[in-house]
Design a protein around this motif. Structure first.
Motif, mmCIF file in Angstrom:
data_model
loop_
_atom_site.group_PDB
_atom_site.id
_atom_site.type_symbol
_atom_site.label_atom_id
_atom_site.label_comp_id
_atom_site.label_asym_id
_atom_site.label_seq_id
_atom_site.Cartn_x
_atom_site.Cartn_y
_atom_site.Cartn_z
ATOM 1 N N ALA A 1 0.829 -1.193 0.000
ATOM 2 C CA ALA A 1 0.000 0.000 0.000
ATOM 3 C C ALA A 1 0.870 1.251 0.000
ATOM 4 C CB ALA A 1 -0.927 -0.007 1.215
ATOM 5 N N GLN A 2 1.957 1.206 0.786
ATOM 6 C CA GLN A 2 2.863 2.356 0.818
ATOM 7 C C GLN A 2 3.540 2.547 -0.543
ATOM 8 O OE1 GLN A 2 5.921 2.062 3.795
ATOM 9 N NE2 GLN A 2 6.526 4.210 3.584
ATOM 10 N N ARG A 3 3.942 1.430 -1.157
ATOM 11 C CA ARG A 3 4.598 1.529 -2.464
ATOM 12 C C ARG A 3 3.608 2.033 -3.515
ATOM 13 N NH1 ARG A 3 7.481 -3.715 -4.877
ATOM 14 N NH2 ARG A 3 5.346 -4.433 -4.664
ATOM 15 N N THR A 4 2.343 1.585 -3.401
ATOM 16 C CA THR A 4 1.319 2.080 -4.330
ATOM 17 C C THR A 4 1.139 3.578 -4.174
ATOM 18 O OG1 THR A 4 0.159 -0.045 -4.239
ATOM 19 C CG2 THR A 4 -1.092 1.867 -5.022
ATOM 20 N N GLU A 5 1.125 4.039 -2.922
ATOM 21 C CA GLU A 5 0.989 5.472 -2.675
ATOM 22 C C GLU A 5 2.176 6.233 -3.257
ATOM 23 O OE1 GLU A 5 0.523 8.563 1.118
ATOM 24 O OE2 GLU A 5 0.653 6.391 1.437
ATOM 25 N N THR A 6 3.382 5.661 -3.136
ATOM 26 C CA THR A 6 4.586 6.311 -3.681
ATOM 27 C C THR A 6 4.506 6.419 -5.203
ATOM 28 O OG1 THR A 6 5.932 5.446 -1.858
ATOM 29 C CG2 THR A 6 7.095 6.169 -3.850
ATOM 30 N N VAL A 7 4.036 5.347 -5.845
ATOM 31 C CA VAL A 7 3.917 5.350 -7.304
ATOM 32 C C VAL A 7 2.897 6.387 -7.761
ATOM 33 C CG1 VAL A 7 3.135 3.991 -9.293
ATOM 34 C CG2 VAL A 7 4.684 2.984 -7.613
ATOM 35 N N LEU A 8 1.765 6.444 -7.080
ATOM 36 C CA LEU A 8 0.707 7.372 -7.485
ATOM 37 C C LEU A 8 1.095 8.821 -7.222
ATOM 38 C CD1 LEU A 8 -2.469 5.459 -6.249
ATOM 39 C CD2 LEU A 8 -1.513 5.551 -8.548
ATOM 40 N N ALA A 9 1.926 9.060 -6.198
ATOM 41 C CA ALA A 9 2.330 10.429 -5.874
ATOM 42 C C ALA A 9 3.459 10.925 -6.767
ATOM 43 C CB ALA A 9 2.753 10.519 -4.411
ATOM 44 N N ALA A 10 4.167 10.018 -7.424
ATOM 45 C CA ALA A 10 5.330 10.410 -8.219
ATOM 46 C C ALA A 10 4.911 10.972 -9.567
ATOM 47 C CB ALA A 10 6.245 9.201 -8.424
ATOM 48 N N ASN A 11 5.737 11.847 -10.100
ATOM 49 C CA ASN A 11 5.543 12.325 -11.474
ATOM 50 C C ASN A 11 5.903 11.174 -12.406
ATOM 51 O OD1 ASN A 11 5.510 13.560 -13.950
ATOM 52 N ND2 ASN A 11 6.909 15.216 -13.412
ATOM 53 N N PRO A 12 4.961 10.671 -13.193
ATOM 54 C CA PRO A 12 5.238 9.458 -13.980
ATOM 55 C C PRO A 12 6.272 9.653 -15.085
ATOM 56 C CG PRO A 12 3.137 10.386 -14.602
ATOM 57 C CD PRO A 12 3.595 11.171 -13.424
ATOM 58 N N LEU A 13 6.455 10.874 -15.543
ATOM 59 C CA LEU A 13 7.368 11.126 -16.657
ATOM 60 C C LEU A 13 8.674 11.710 -16.152
ATOM 61 C CD1 LEU A 13 4.860 12.659 -19.231
ATOM 62 C CD2 LEU A 13 5.427 10.270 -18.825
ATOM 63 N N SER A 14 9.710 11.547 -16.959
ATOM 64 C CA SER A 14 11.034 12.035 -16.595
ATOM 65 C C SER A 14 11.687 12.662 -17.813
ATOM 66 C CB SER A 14 11.905 10.889 -16.072
ATOM 67 O OG SER A 14 13.238 11.317 -15.853
ATOM 68 N N THR A 15 12.423 13.726 -17.574
ATOM 69 C CA THR A 15 13.153 14.359 -18.686
ATOM 70 C C THR A 15 14.399 13.570 -19.047
ATOM 71 O OG1 THR A 15 14.304 15.769 -17.081
ATOM 72 C CG2 THR A 15 12.306 16.657 -18.110
ATOM 73 N N ASP A 16 14.887 12.794 -18.089
ATOM 74 C CA ASP A 16 16.069 11.951 -18.345
ATOM 75 C C ASP A 16 15.616 10.538 -18.700
ATOM 76 O OD1 ASP A 16 17.744 14.082 -17.646
ATOM 77 O OD2 ASP A 16 17.593 13.562 -15.509
ATOM 78 N N SER A 17 16.371 9.905 -19.559
ATOM 79 C CA SER A 17 16.039 8.536 -19.966
ATOM 80 C C SER A 17 16.806 7.537 -19.108
ATOM 81 C CB SER A 17 16.379 8.321 -21.445
ATOM 82 O OG SER A 17 17.748 8.582 -21.685
ATOM 83 N N THR A 18 16.172 6.387 -18.892
ATOM 84 C CA THR A 18 16.772 5.304 -18.111
ATOM 85 C C THR A 18 16.743 4.032 -18.940
ATOM 86 O OG1 THR A 18 15.908 6.318 -16.077
ATOM 87 C CG2 THR A 18 16.698 4.045 -15.932
ATOM 88 N N ALA A 19 17.846 3.316 -18.945
ATOM 89 C CA ALA A 19 17.920 2.072 -19.717
ATOM 90 C C ALA A 19 16.893 1.075 -19.191
ATOM 91 C CB ALA A 19 19.324 1.481 -19.646
ATOM 92 N N LEU A 20 16.150 0.470 -20.103
ATOM 93 C CA LEU A 20 15.128 -0.480 -19.705
ATOM 94 C C LEU A 20 15.753 -1.703 -19.043
ATOM 95 C CD1 LEU A 20 12.116 -1.112 -19.728
ATOM 96 C CD2 LEU A 20 12.383 -2.071 -22.020
#
Length: 596
Positions: free
Chosen positions: A436-455
């Motif tokens: 539940a805490q991790r779900t809250e963290t995911v929902l509160a985060a900005n889903p997009l990023s200006t920097d790219s991350t290797a998949l």
């Protein structure tokens, strides 16, 4: 009376007529200069809608009658004081002045047509009734009238100077046709303009009826006087000039009072229309206007973005062409708003229709407001799921634990097995809390990023975060090197972790494969376990939980919500061979590896 006396009498009247004609023409010229001066005054004194077009009208109108006054003054100075005497043009006017006088007279005719249509343009601007169709109409009618008038004038000038030889009957036919067309074109323009002004006066109360009169006088009476001469009803130049001077003076006075006393440019009826139009265009809510035939009359930019439709392609098209195939336009006419989901993406829309009527109460169409309620639905969904987890799962687990405690109090032997069960329940509750805490963290985060991350980096980190249980399960990863995404690592890595955790802990699988479909920009996580229960997938597909139909935890919801947050989609395919979860990533968030 002797012949000499008769000659002197006629000579006296001739000179008096010549003098009067020249003087009245001069007065007409002075009044015409007043129009030019007033146009300049408007440009220097006022700003806003209609100022430039009204100033241009005054310039053309003043130039028109100033040119005509110059021609009459010149003709009169050579003894031509009547339109019927123009046949004596070649004998009484010096050849050096003939081209100048004919060209000035020709320009005056063009100024008449141009001035009237510029006046109509002002009216359309001032009342804010000018759009693409109005511009086309003015361009077609005004341009056609101007060209025919110009051709008529050029033909007459060429015939007058002997450049071309035309049969009198043919020349008369050309002149009559051009005159009729010019009269029709300009009368339509004036009629439409006055009608618009009158309509505006009845609807926009600060704009008064006397302002309609003031704006109309400046164009109507001078226009009528011109055709009195052209149709031979008044041919004496002195009379023509007197009528023109009177009409122009009356028109200039009316305009002056309308601008200064009635505050023409302070009340601006267009501001009301512009305000509504601006609110319509700037609204973040999608709005579509349809006519009684069910065709789209207008739509704002928000509606164009919502339905992915261009304005030019949509206007005039049936409403059903905008809507998804699953939605019937007639269904929108229900008393209560309806909701539907757009096929492209996970957008949920609520549509409410209201009937549009004119001032007389007659129905002229409908206005439909499409509200994007996706975020609201997601909030309701999250509250619903969390409420179920706390109310159902937590309550059931605690009730079971309480039951085990009661049993342990009644027995002496075998307590350890119940202790183990209680420990497992509490461990599950701790895991649920962490999730539940991790779900809250995911929902509160900005889903997009200006920097790219290797998949591949996100996948490796997700594998490392899963406990040692995954070490006993062969895991194959086939993701191209250099493939990167502009998604917040917290969001996408949490999704991958949950997919792996679900495969390891709940499916009983013996193999996991992680691959990437470059053509569809999709991450695929597959296992050969028992597969997801159908009711778990049904809950996600229906996007809601009920008392009779609900999932067992937060894990699948974390996957769905997290994927939705960056504009992707998660689809679950399960059968006897296992489960395959496809996480589709928007192509604009993917950076393909550079070719080597």
């Amino acid at each position: 009376m002797s012949a000499q006396t008769t000659f002197r009498y006629h000579r006296y009247h001739y000179l008096v007529g010549q003098f009067v004609s020249m003087q009245v023409a001069a007065v007409t010229g002075l009044v015409s200069l007043g129009y030019l001066a007033f146009g300049g005054y408007l440009l220097s004194r006022y700003e806003g809608i209609g100022v430039r077009s009204l100033s241009l009208f005054l310039g053309l109108w003043g130039g028109n009658f100033l040119s005509a006054a110059v021609v009459i003054f010149a003709f009169s100075s050579f003894g031509i004081t009547n339109g019927a005497q123009l046949t004596q043009l070649g004998s009484q006017v010096p050849p050096t002045l003939q081209p100048l006088l004919i060209s000035v007279d020709f320009l005056a005719g063009l100024f008449t047509v141009s001035g009237i249509f510029v006046w109509l343009w002002f009216v359309l601007q001032y009342t804010q009734r000018i759009g693409r169709r109005e511009k086309i109409a003015i361009g077609g009618l005004g341009g056609g009238t101007f060209l025919i008038s110009a051709a008529n004038g050029l033909t007459g000038a060429a015939a007058a100077f002997g450049v071309i030889a035309l049969q009198p009957t043919f020349r008369t036919s050309i002149h009559q046709f051009a005159t009729v067309f010019e009269v029709l074109g300009t009368s339509v323009a004036i009629g439409v303009g006055i009608a618009l002004l009158y309509t505006t006066a009845t609807r926009h109360h600060p704009f008064r009826g006397r302002s309609v009169i003031g704006l109309s006088l400046a164009v109507v009476f001078p226009w009528l006087v011109g055709y009195l001469y052209q149709f031979g009803l008044v041919t004496e130049f002195a009379s023509v000039s007197a009528l023109r001077a009177s009409a122009l003076t009356l028109g200039l006075g009316g305009l002056w009072l309308t601008v200064t006393r009635d505050d023409l440019f302070e009340q601006l009826p267009a501001s009301r229309t512009i305000g509504r139009k601006t609110a319509f265009d700037a609204s973040d809510t999608a709005i579509v206007v349809v006519n009684n035939a069910g065709n789209v009359s207008d739509l704002n930019s928000a509606a164009q973005a919502l339905f992915g439709a261009a304005e030019l392609d949509s206007i005039g098209a049936p409403l059903d062409s905008l809507l998804p195939e699953t939605v019937d336009g007639d269904a929108l006419r229900q008393a209560e708003p309806i909701t539907f989901e757009l096929p492209a993406g996970n957008t949920v829309v609520e549509a409410a229709m209201t009937t549009a009527t004119d001032d007389s109460g007659q129905v002229i169409g409908e206005t439909i407001v499409f509200t994007d309620i996706t975020d609201e639905r997601r909030r309701q969904q999250r509250i619903q799921v969390l409420n179920r987890v706390l109310r159902h799962n937590l309550r059931n687990d605690l009730n079971i634990a309480q039951g085990y405690v009661d049993v342990m109090l009644d027995i002496d032997d075998g307590v350890e097995q119940y202790q183990d069960k209680i420990d497992a329940i509490f461990e599950n509750l701790v895991t649920m809390g962490d999730k539940a805490q991790r779900t809250e963290t995911v929902l509160a985060a900005n889903p997009l990023s200006t920097d790219s991350t290797a998949l591949s980096e996100l996948i490796d980190n997700a594998i490392d975060s899963i406990d040692a249980d995954i070490d006993s399960i062969p895991t194959t990863v086939t993701v191209p090197d250099g493939m990167a995404v502009r998604i917040n690592p917290v969001v996408l890595q949490s999704i991958i972790e949950e997919l792996l955790s679900n495969a390891v802990r709940h499916s009983g699988c013996s193999e996991i494969t992680i691959s990437y479909d470059a053509e569809e920009t999709t991450l695929v996580v597959a296992d050969d376990g028992s597969g997801l229960p159908s009711h778990e997938i049904a809950v996600l597909d229906n996007a809601e939980e009920t008392d009779l139909e609900h999932g067992s935890g937060l894990g699948l919801w974390l996957i769905k919500w997290g994927t939705d947050s960056f504009g992707g989609t998660a689809t679950f395919d399960t059968d006897a061979t296992g489960t395959r979860v496809r996480v589709e990533i928007p192509p604009d968030l993917v950076e393909e590896p550079s070719p080597t």
